[in-house]
Enzyme design. Structure first.
Site, PDB file in Angstrom:
ATOM      1  N   LYS A 107       0.879  -1.176   0.000  1.00 26.09           N
ATOM      2  CA  LYS A 107       0.000   0.000   0.000  1.00 26.09           C
ATOM      3  C   LYS A 107       0.906   1.212   0.000  1.00 26.09           C
ATOM      4  O   LYS A 107       1.553   1.530   0.994  1.00 26.09           O
ATOM      5  CB  LYS A 107      -0.930   0.015   1.215  1.00 26.09           C
ATOM      6  CG  LYS A 107      -2.054   1.019   1.042  1.00 26.09           C
ATOM      7  CD  LYS A 107      -2.783   1.329   2.319  1.00 26.09           C
ATOM      8  CE  LYS A 107      -2.247   2.606   2.907  1.00 26.09           C
ATOM      9  NZ  LYS A 107      -3.078   3.140   3.998  1.00 26.09           N
ATOM     10  N   ALA A 194      -9.143   5.605   4.129  1.00 24.64           N
ATOM     11  CA  ALA A 194      -8.997   6.727   5.068  1.00 24.64           C
ATOM     12  C   ALA A 194     -10.233   7.615   5.170  1.00 24.64           C
ATOM     13  O   ALA A 194     -10.889   7.896   4.171  1.00 24.64           O
ATOM     14  CB  ALA A 194      -7.808   7.603   4.735  1.00 24.64           C
ATOM     15  N   GLY A 195     -10.520   8.019   6.389  1.00 21.21           N
ATOM     16  CA  GLY A 195     -11.518   9.047   6.643  1.00 21.21           C
ATOM     17  C   GLY A 195     -12.877   8.555   7.103  1.00 21.21           C
ATOM     18  O   GLY A 195     -13.679   9.334   7.617  1.00 21.21           O
ATOM     19  N   ASN A 216      -8.830   2.144   9.605  1.00 24.30           N
ATOM     20  CA  ASN A 216      -8.062   1.798  10.799  1.00 24.30           C
ATOM     21  C   ASN A 216      -8.589   2.554  12.017  1.00 24.30           C
ATOM     22  O   ASN A 216      -9.141   1.963  12.938  1.00 24.30           O
ATOM     23  CB  ASN A 216      -6.575   2.106  10.567  1.00 24.30           C
ATOM     24  CG  ASN A 216      -5.688   1.626  11.710  1.00 24.30           C
ATOM     25  OD1 ASN A 216      -6.127   1.359  12.819  1.00 24.30           O
ATOM     26  ND2 ASN A 216      -4.414   1.522  11.456  1.00 24.30           N
TER      27      ASN A 216
END
Lengths: 265, 70
Positions: A107, A194-195, A216
């Site tokens: 990644k 993300a987010g 995460n």
């Protein structure tokens, strides 16, 4: 809990020649302890789990790395280049990760701004090009810019990972239109990374038709990470299924659900 | 001639035995060679070669592994 909808047949989720069942990928950072992390990862149903490459703490060499807690036979470990601010650094980390790891997937993150952790697209493309030449399967963390996504696909990335909002922000999907457009235009898998902050964010994101989500902090920073992992699993399945089912059109006026005929005088 | 040399190990100066191999260095740190990746002067040294590479004064050695991350 059984959540599979047998009436709907989903296409397999394949990245870089590998097929997965779960469309939810999770990170392993920021948990209060490893035991909670392991339980949350299990509750999420994720098969792809991200890890970072860092120096061994030489004062505490008895403290094993994350592999001590996660069975590499059970999970597909996806190393990241988190924290790298240049293409050169990202390439270095990716090479170390491949040596440490079990696959050629990475990644790829090249961070261009320390406050927002937004990606440096130029550095990302440069690093991706080098790594792809070396046989890596690159999953590129990028912003929600269509042209950047197209360039990354052209460079040979195995997947493109536009953000929902900045890393660790929990602001949810800020630009559904752009993410939808990227998904519509790319051939390679699009995984939003993300987010995402809570289950509705994950559901809404999957409803855009993207192939998966990586998260995460939404799990690690929840009051109950294990319960949130379960909620995210359901939300990703719900959003995916709703996308496949096809939503009704939006109307500006009401349309009655009950017959107009047969009303009493 | 002293029997130790200074190298930079994970960013910090450290005295090690002169002529030590990377494999011996890992052993002295109680590190399992299967659990770490070794970078010697910016070049990755694969596990089978760890016993062949000796560190020299001023060498930079990085020992990395996987940690939790997103």
């Amino acid at each position: 809990m059984a959540t599979a909808v047998e009436t709907l047949r989903d296409t397999p989720f394949t990245i870089g020649g590998r097929t997965f069942h779960s469309r939810l990928m999770v990170g392993t950072g920021k948990y209060q302890d490893n035991e909670t992390m392991v339980r949350a990862v299990a509750a999420s149903g994720a098969e792809i789990v991200t890890v970072a490459v860092r120096r061994v703490d030489l004062d505490r060499t008895k403290r094993a790395g994350v592999l001590y807690h996660l069975d590499p036979k059970r999970y597909f470990l996806l190393a990241n280049t988190a924290g790298c601010a240049t293409a050169e650094d990202a390439v270095r980390y990716a090479r170390l990760a491949r040596e440490a790891g079990f696959n050629e997937f990475v990644k790829l993150e090249v961070i261009g701004d320390q406050e927002t952790l937004l990606p440096d697209v130029q550095g990302l493309l440069a690093a991706a090009t080098i790594l792809i030449r070396e046989g890596f399967k690159v999953l590129a963390y990028t912003n929600e810019d269509l042209v950047a996504a197209l360039r990354l696909e052209d460079a040979g990335c195995a997947a493109v990972m536009p953000l929902a909002s900045p890393i660790g922000s929990g602001l949810g999907l800020l630009n559904p239109y752009s993410v939808r457009t990227i998904k519509r235009r790319l051939q390679v898998p699009v995984v939003v990374d993300a987010g995402v902050g809570t289950a509705s964010d994950a559901c809404l994101t999957m409803e855009q038709g993207v192939d998966g989500i990586l998260m995460n902090t939404a799990l690690a920073a929840a009051r109950d990470p294990v319960a949130m992992a379960h909620a995210m699993r359901l939300a990703v399945e719900a959003g995916r299924t709703a996308y496949l089912a096809g939503r009704m059109p939006r109307r500006e006026v009401a349309v009655p659900s009950s017959p107009l005929e047969g009303m009493l005088d | 001639m002293t029997d130790t040399i200074d190298i930079t190990l994970n960013g910090e100066r450290r005295a090690v035995t002169r002529g030590v191999t990377l494999l011996q260095l890992l052993a002295s740190l109680e590190l399992d060679p299967r659990a770490v990746v070794v970078e010697h002067n910016r070049t990755i040294v694969r596990r089978p070669a760890l016993g062949d590479v000796r560190v020299a004064p001023g060498d930079a050695v990085e020992l990395v592994h996987f940690v939790g991350g997103g």
